[in-house]
Design a protein around this motif. Structure first.
Motif, short mmCIF file in Angstrom:
data_model
loop_
_atom_site.label_atom_id
_atom_site.label_comp_id
_atom_site.label_asym_id
_atom_site.label_seq_id
_atom_site.Cartn_x
_atom_site.Cartn_y
_atom_site.Cartn_z
N UNK A 1 29.36 50.88 24.84
CA UNK A 1 30.33 51.80 24.22
C UNK A 1 31.66 51.11 23.91
N UNK A 2 31.70 49.81 24.09
CA UNK A 2 32.86 49.04 23.65
C UNK A 2 33.95 48.84 24.67
N UNK A 3 33.66 49.04 25.94
CA UNK A 3 34.69 48.84 26.97
C UNK A 3 35.12 47.38 27.00
N UNK A 4 36.42 47.18 27.15
CA UNK A 4 36.98 45.84 27.27
C UNK A 4 37.39 45.54 28.72
N UNK B 1 30.87 41.89 44.40
CA UNK B 1 30.48 40.50 44.23
C UNK B 1 30.48 40.16 42.75
N UNK B 2 30.55 38.86 42.46
CA UNK B 2 30.54 38.41 41.09
C UNK B 2 31.92 38.02 40.60
N UNK B 3 32.03 37.61 39.34
CA UNK B 3 33.29 37.12 38.78
C UNK B 3 34.28 38.25 38.46
N UNK B 4 34.80 38.85 39.51
CA UNK B 4 35.76 39.96 39.38
C UNK B 4 37.14 39.41 38.99
N UNK B 5 37.82 40.10 38.10
CA UNK B 5 39.13 39.65 37.62
C UNK B 5 40.27 40.07 38.53
N UNK B 6 40.12 41.21 39.23
CA UNK B 6 41.19 41.71 40.09
C UNK B 6 40.59 42.72 41.06
N UNK B 7 41.31 42.95 42.16
CA UNK B 7 40.85 43.87 43.20
C UNK B 7 42.04 44.62 43.77
N UNK B 8 41.86 45.92 43.98
CA UNK B 8 42.90 46.71 44.61
C UNK B 8 42.26 47.60 45.68
N UNK B 9 42.86 47.59 46.86
CA UNK B 9 42.37 48.40 47.96
C UNK B 9 43.45 48.45 49.03
N UNK B 10 43.06 48.91 50.20
CA UNK B 10 43.93 48.87 51.37
C UNK B 10 43.50 47.71 52.25
N UNK B 11 44.35 47.35 53.19
CA UNK B 11 43.99 46.34 54.19
C UNK B 11 42.97 47.01 55.11
N UNK B 12 41.71 46.76 54.85
CA UNK B 12 40.66 47.53 55.50
C UNK B 12 40.43 47.15 56.96
N UNK C 1 28.47 42.81 37.00
CA UNK C 1 29.78 42.16 36.81
C UNK C 1 29.62 40.90 35.97
N UNK C 2 28.57 40.14 36.25
CA UNK C 2 28.32 38.92 35.46
C UNK C 2 28.02 39.27 34.01
N UNK C 3 27.24 40.33 33.79
CA UNK C 3 26.92 40.76 32.43
C UNK C 3 28.18 41.15 31.67
N UNK C 4 29.10 41.81 32.38
CA UNK C 4 30.37 42.17 31.74
C UNK C 4 31.16 40.93 31.36
N UNK C 5 31.25 39.98 32.29
CA UNK C 5 32.00 38.76 32.00
C UNK C 5 31.41 38.01 30.82
N UNK C 6 30.07 37.98 30.76
CA UNK C 6 29.40 37.29 29.65
C UNK C 6 29.76 37.89 28.30
N UNK C 7 30.19 39.15 28.31
CA UNK C 7 30.61 39.83 27.08
C UNK C 7 32.13 39.76 26.90
N UNK C 8 32.81 39.02 27.79
CA UNK C 8 34.26 38.91 27.69
C UNK C 8 34.99 40.11 28.26
N UNK C 9 34.31 40.90 29.09
CA UNK C 9 34.90 42.11 29.65
C UNK C 9 35.44 41.82 31.05
N UNK C 10 36.65 42.28 31.32
CA UNK C 10 37.29 42.09 32.62
C UNK C 10 36.87 43.21 33.58
N UNK C 11 36.75 42.87 34.85
CA UNK C 11 36.35 43.86 35.86
C UNK C 11 37.41 43.95 36.96
#
Length: 369
Positions: A103-106, A140-151, A122-132
């Motif tokens: 659907x064209x998500x970037x 897992x995988x080539x994630x561009x950024x992460x947000x959470x609490x100190x778990x 996540x890898x499939x998204x990266x292969x399409x130039x999509x950031x995660x």
């Protein structure tokens, strides 16, 4: 909670309330939070996919979704958010990632059902130039950024909450029943690690099992734990979250152990009410607004090619060995003593929401008004 965090919670929560439940859409389906004209004019170049894991935990539909959508709209009015909820199914979430890509998500914001299984998506998204952006759970995988609490800090606070509730009954030989989260969620391991460190040498875990984040499974495991340890030998219970605590408390009542302390996390409304009523000892408050704000900000920055280092000020390594720029927020231990000064003061819930007819007397006794 510091003042700036409180202002963030208040401001963003106000946006959330304005959106109302109309923004939530139908669970398990995709929807656009922006207008059809915006979608058309964007030509697919301003599409952000928001993929949340399930609906059993109330936070996702009630807070995370509308707050993230509101932040994205505030920062990028022409962007279109395509929403998906996997209803607890990793295979469904994988299909939804494929749909979002088609659907064209970037940019994709993903709270993974299974952090390991999502790697190929996540890898499939990266292969399409999509950031995660990994949200709340580190995928897992080539994630561009992460947000959470100190778990791990969440787990330590849970341990401290149980120790405080037990008081003098907390001894190295005193036995508890521990019901953890789903091992497919990396946060569950962090919670467990922090909890284990907090109670080390102070309590004995007589029975330990996973409740899979499901109240009914948690109830079954708690019942098994009571049978294994013996009702008379148990001083307290640990639940990794408030949702499972519901099931565990049911098992405790059946066994005549409803007066023993139990805690959770997520500060669900029903958990806060149980704390006021005295049937749950504590919860962990992870203010959703700053987490959602960070996710929305990261998504828009990645969409625009903007540097994210001012938001993602830390680094976490995921299970696949990828170093991920991260923002880790600070959790807060909630007991009856500080419900008003935290949750009510932040307008996370109003007094009217907490102190319904069934809890009015308990609220009065607790000085909440």
């Amino acid at each position: 909670m510091n003042t700036s965090l409180r202002r963030t919670v208040v401001a963003t929560a106000a946006i959330s309330m304005a959106l109302g439940m109309a923004a939530c859409g139908k669970a398990g389906s995709s929807s656009s939070s922006s207008s059809a004209s915006a979608s058309s004019s964007a030509g697919g170049s301003q599409v952000i996919g928001l993929l949340l894991p399930e609906t059993t935990t109330t936070r996702y539909e009630q807070f995370d979704k509308p707050l993230i959508e509101a932040k994205i709209k505030a920062l990028a009015p022409s962007a279109v958010v395509k929403y998906y909820n996997a209803n607890g199914q990793a295979a469904t979430q994988a299909q939804q990632v494929t749909t979002a890509i088609n659907q064209g998500a970037k940019v994709l914001i993903i709270d993974a059902v299974d952090s390991a299984q999502i790697k190929s998506s996540v890898q499939a998204a990266k292969d399409k130039g999509i950031k995660v952006v990994a949200y709340d759970r580190l995928a897992s995988g080539p994630v561009s950024a992460y947000v959470s609490f100190d778990n791990e800090a969440v787990g330590k606070l849970q341990g401290q909450g149980l120790l405080d509730a037990l008081g003098s009954k907390a001894t190295p030989t005193a036995k508890i029943v521990e019901i953890d989260g789903d091992s497919a969620d990396p946060n569950a391991a962090d919670f467990k690690k922090g909890f284990t460190e907090a109670i080390a040498g102070k309590l004995t875990v007589g029975y330990d099992a996973s409740g899979l984040w499901k109240p009914d499974v948690a109830a079954q495991k708690a019942t098994a734990g009571i049978a294994a340890v013996g009702a008379k030998n148990i001083v307290g219970f640990y639940s990794a979250n408030d949702g499972m605590a519901v099931g565990i408390i049911s098992s405790m009542k059946t066994a005549g152990l409803e007066k023993l302390p139990i805690g959770g996390q997520d500060a669900q409304l029903d958990a806060v009410q149980r704390i006021i009523a005295g049937t749950q000892a504590y919860t962990i408050y992870k203010a959703y607004a700053p987490e959602a704000d960070a996710a929305g900000t990261l998504a828009v920055d990645l969409l625009n090619g903007t540097d994210i280092s001012s938001v993602a000020t830390a680094t976490k390594t995921n299970a696949s060995g990828d170093s991920v720029p991260s923002q880790l927020l600070t959790p807060v231990l909630i007991t009856k003593a500080n419900v008003e000064s935290t949750i009510v003061a932040d307008k996370f819930y109003t007094v009217a929401q907490i102190c319904t007819a069934d809890f009015a007397a308990a609220c009065t006794a607790a000085g909440i008004k």
